[in-house]
Design an enzyme around this catalytic site. Structure first.
Site, PDB file in Angstrom:
ATOM      1  N   LEU A 119       0.366  -1.034  -0.177  1.00 54.29           N
ATOM      2  CA  LEU A 119      -0.208   0.438  -0.257  1.00 54.29           C
ATOM      3  C   LEU A 119       1.049   0.885   0.030  1.00 54.29           C
ATOM      4  CD1 LEU A 119      -3.040   1.207   0.388  1.00 54.29           C
ATOM      5  CD2 LEU A 119      -2.739   1.036   2.753  1.00 54.29           C
ATOM      6  N   SER A 120       1.710   0.998   0.419  1.00 56.15           N
ATOM      7  CA  SER A 120       3.015   2.311   1.218  1.00 56.15           C
ATOM      8  C   SER A 120       3.186   3.070  -0.066  1.00 56.15           C
ATOM      9  CB  SER A 120       4.009   2.032   1.484  1.00 56.15           C
ATOM     10  OG  SER A 120       4.082   0.785   1.750  1.00 56.15           O
ATOM     11  N   LYS A 121       3.282   2.180  -1.355  1.00 54.34           N
ATOM     12  CA  LYS A 121       3.997   2.355  -3.234  1.00 54.34           C
ATOM     13  C   LYS A 121       3.035   4.203  -3.256  1.00 54.34           C
ATOM     14  CE  LYS A 121       6.687  -1.144  -4.192  1.00 54.34           C
ATOM     15  NZ  LYS A 121       6.635  -1.908  -4.396  1.00 54.34           N
ATOM     16  N   ARG A 122       1.535   3.792  -2.521  1.00 51.71           N
ATOM     17  CA  ARG A 122       1.355   4.525  -2.672  1.00 51.71           C
ATOM     18  C   ARG A 122       1.025   6.018  -2.278  1.00 51.71           C
ATOM     19  NH1 ARG A 122      -2.763   3.149  -7.289  1.00 51.71           N
ATOM     20  NH2 ARG A 122      -3.500   0.880  -6.606  1.00 51.71           N
TER      21      ARG A 122
END
Ligand code: GLU
Length: 494
Positions: A252-255
């Site tokens: 998720l943290s790529k977002r």
């Protein structure tokens, strides 16, 4: 493994100040925070800003604000101070430099004079850093240094053998040393890398348990070796699972910010996006605690203090989890439903005000009890109950597709509306129960179904198809305003 052998429990959250606080970071912080609170320990915020290029001004305030909003109290940190400060790494550079050079003196690290060109050649050859300065004779090293040649300090990783460590979530993990390079500990500008800085700080800040995202697991053997080289007692380690996208694919943290999931749901990822979307901090914390850990007894709704009583890092599921955002919506509704009326009124008021409504406190206080079962987020108040606060000249009659009920046309609708006005006027008691009885009789008398009459009234006084219960709504609006709106609807049918 429990906390018993490392007392007091001291856990740190160590974000890099790269901008607004991401929910994945909060989830890692939360698991550490719960563990610290469970054991009566301390929770420390440390800002890891040694990569100055990535530092974004204002990040520290954003991180602090996120914790304040969530109600996760911090015992030591940049704002709170504390006995082991400063809590910002760029203010501790000397300490890292001292220990990096100490490691060089002890033969556990070395100065590497590789130039940018040399490094580029190695990169091209695809072999990584080839350790060419690892065994440089001291005289040459001295000469290069006295000529002013830049150097970094690299860790001397054992070339063979294995390194094992115990992870509280994953158990014993073993790595081949040859997989690891001679990692840089101190850069040529005197700034440490994460690998050195966090260990020096975790030691000096007396951290008992290192809780951090599983992305750091591949560096775990390097860290274990650095701890050993420094001769310090190691803390316990827990590499936490991370959040994946709602479809289970990719971290998720790529977002970077809010995005739309495949089904169109809006997915907030930054803490301020949760605030803007009208979620309650308690619901967000409950939601995050449920991902990768469970309360037991099949309970999904529990308070933070209940979670504290049960939480253990050893019970965290090692697998990364998809981000079940739909659950948050549901949970938030549960929290709104059980919120104290005054507290909720206090939260809803600014939402209404920022949408341009003038809010009468006494009216809002009366609206909240009939509204709260219908809200999933605080922002829903606008669509659901904004009409209560429309100024007298603002409320407009709804279009016919809202006004006309099943099997009713303009004539029938008008008939119902016109019959309603004298009925309302005649009611000495305008309580919702009395209204209900009176309008039931009216429906019978004029030959319509209850639903047709009640629905027409709802549409006329609220301008909406969905609203809190009609008669309770009219009770709060009062006779005069209810009649005024019914007349407006009537006139719109002329
Ligand atoms: N600064 C590191 C990060 O933001 C911290 C990792 C750790 O907690 O050790 O990922």
């Amino acid at each position: 493994m429990t906390a018993d052998d490392r007392q007091p429990v001291r856990i740190r959250y160590a974000p890099s100040p790269t901008g607004p606080q991401h929910i994945g970071g909060i989830r890692s912080a939360l698991f550490g925070w719960l563990f610290a609170r469970r054991h009566g320990g301390q929770f420390i915020l440390r800002i890891e800003d040694t990569d100055q290029k990535r530092s974004v001004p204002g990040s520290i305030e954003m991180i602090q604000d996120a914790f304040d909003w969530l109600g996760m109290d911090i015992d030591e940190g940049p704002r709170q101070g504390g006995p082991y400060g400063p809590y910002i790494q760029s203010q501790r550079l000397e300490l890292y430099q001292t220990w990096a050079h100490w490691l060089v003196e002890k033969g556990q690290a070395y100065k590497c004079f590789a130039t940018a060109e040399e490094l580029a050649q190695m990169r091209e050859a695809g072999s990584g850093y080839d350790r060419r300065y690892r065994d440089l004779d001291p005289a040459t090293a001295k000469r290069l240094e006295s000529q002013g040649q830049d150097y970094v300090i690299r860790f001397k990783m054992p070339l063979t053998g294995k390194t094992s460590g115990y992870d509280m979530i994953r158990g014993e993990v073993t790595f081949d040393n040859e997989q690891l390079q001679d990692t840089v500990l101190l850069k040529s500008d005197g700034f440490p890398t994460y690998h050195l800085a966090h260990i020096v700080d975790d030691h000096h800040m007396k951290i008992s348990h290192i809780t951090r995202a599983v992305e750091w697991l591949p560096s775990f053997p390097l860290h274990l070796k650095i701890w050993e080289a420094l001769g310090w007692e190691k803390p316990h380690f827990a590499h936490l699972p991370v959040l994946l996208n709602p479809n289970g694919k990719g971290k998720l943290s790529k977002r970077k910010e809010r995005f739309a999931a495949a089904d169109g749901t809006s997915v907030p990822v930054l803490v301020h996006e949760f605030i803007d979307a009208g979620y309650l901090p308690a619901a967000v914390l409950n939601f995050l605690t449920n991902i990768g850990w469970n309360f037991g007894d099949d309970r999904e709704v529990f308070s933070l203090s209940e979670a504290i009583e049960r939480f253990d890092l050893t019970d965290v599921n090692p697998a990364n989890s998809a981000y079940p955002i739909a659950k948050l919506h549901w949970l938030n509704g549960q929290y709104i439903q059980s919120a104290d009326v005054d507290h909720l009124a206090g939260l809803l008021k600014p939402v209404l005000q920022s949408a341009g409504y003038e809010v009468d406190d006494a009216r809002l206080r009366r609206v909240v009890p009939i509204l709260q079962v219908r809200l999933k987020t605080l922002n829903d108040v606008i669509a659901m109950a904004g009409f209560f606060f429309d100024e007298w000249d603002c409320f407009a009659a709804p279009p016919t597709e809202i006004l006309f009920q099943k099997k009713m046309d303009g004539r029938a609708t008008k008939q119902v509306l016109e019959a309603s006005i004298p009925l309302i006027e005649s009611l000495a008691d305008f309580g919702h129960e009395r209204q209900y009885a009176a309008f039931k009789d009216l429906a019978k008398k004029i030959g319509y179904k209850n639903g047709q009459v009640f629905g027409t009234l709802r549409a006329a006084v609220t301008g909406q198809r969905v609203s809190p219960p009609t008669f309770e709504t009219m009770e709060i609006l009062g006779k005069a305003e209810s009649i005024r709106r019914i007349k407006l609807a009537c006139d719109s049918l002329e």
